[in-house]
Scaffold this active site. Structure first.
Site, PDB file in Angstrom:
ATOM      1  N   GLY A 177       1.059  -1.330  -0.039  1.00 24.35           N
ATOM      2  CA  GLY A 177       0.144  -0.171   0.027  1.00 24.35           C
ATOM      3  C   GLY A 177       0.697   1.508   0.097  1.00 24.35           C
ATOM      4  O   GLY A 177       2.087   0.605  -0.197  1.00 24.35           O
ATOM      5  N   CYS A 178       0.367   2.491   0.753  1.00 29.93           N
ATOM      6  CA  CYS A 178       0.764   3.330   0.455  1.00 29.93           C
ATOM      7  C   CYS A 178       2.337   3.284   1.610  1.00 29.93           C
ATOM      8  O   CYS A 178       2.639   3.044   2.383  1.00 29.93           O
ATOM      9  CB  CYS A 178       0.193   4.836   1.151  1.00 29.93           C
ATOM     10  SG  CYS A 178       0.778   6.399   1.438  1.00 29.93           S
TER      11      CYS A 178
END
Length: 223
Positions: A55-56
């Site tokens: 993810g981020c």
């Protein structure tokens, strides 16, 4: 602003991850020196690298920085076909790259098994090409292995987690060979530390960080 879905840690998952930590090889502490890796202080001995996409990378970076034995964490882009991509390009989802982190670590202090355990805690590996509201292949779950041993361990733990039913759904994490890694723009490095008072850091990164630190209590750097 990005929004993240923060999943609760099931008792089965937590138990399995703690089991990974318990069987990991005993770690031998060593004195730290003053070498520099990508602007971070490193140790005066050989280091290894693990590369994860979860993810981020703002969240992933800060989580892994907490672990004792991790020398540096570098946010960047990998797994795609565009050379020297920018953040703006990667966020379109058309470069093939994932937001990822190079985890530079001292194998005498922390094992790759333990880093894999941290990887599975840091995000939800059952979400395909997304993490919560962040949608796109740039947010996919992936392990980029640097050698055959890393691949073997990644495949093994994915199978074990699926066999144990640690999650309600099957793990969709990709396991791919490490290729070209492009370091992200400077403002992405140490993002949480440098932007701690921003709403995203307070509402998203901080809660995930607190959960992560709770699971890995005893494996954290001394403050």
């Amino acid at each position: 602003m990005k929004l993240k879905h923060i999943i609760p840690y099931s008792s089965r998952l937590t138990f399995f991850l703690l089991f990974i930590l318990s069987i990991s090889c005993a770690q031998t502490k060593s004195d730290k020196g003053s070498n520099v890796v990508d602007g971070h202080k490193a140790i005066n001995q050989a280091t290894d690298t693990a590369t994860f996409a979860a993810g981020c990378f703002w969240c992933v970076e800060e989580q892994f920085k907490q672990l004792d034995g991790v020398v540096a964490v570098v946010s960047g882009y990998t797994g795609g076909h565009v050379r020297n991509p920018t953040y703006r390009q990667v966020t379109t989802g058309r470069t093939g790259h994932a937001e990822a982190c190079n985890i530079i670590y001292n194998p005498a202090e922390i094992s790759y098994d333990e880093l894999l355990a941290a990887f599975f805690v840091a995000h939800d590996p059952t979400q395909l090409n997304r993490q919560g509201a962040d949608v796109g292949t740039q947010y996919r779950s992936a392990i980029f292995y640097h050698n055959a041993d890393q691949k073997k361990l990644a495949d093994y733990y994915i199978k074990q987690l699926n066999d144990e039913g640690a999650y309600d759904n099957s793990i969709v994490t990709e396991v791919n060979p490490y290729g070209k890694f492009y370091k992200a723009e400077d403002y992405h490095q140490d993002y949480y530390v440098n932007n701690m008072n921003e709403a995203y850091c307070q509402m998203v990164i901080k809660p995930k960080l607190e959960k992560f630190r709770k699971v890995f209590k005893g494996k954290l750097k001394q403050e």
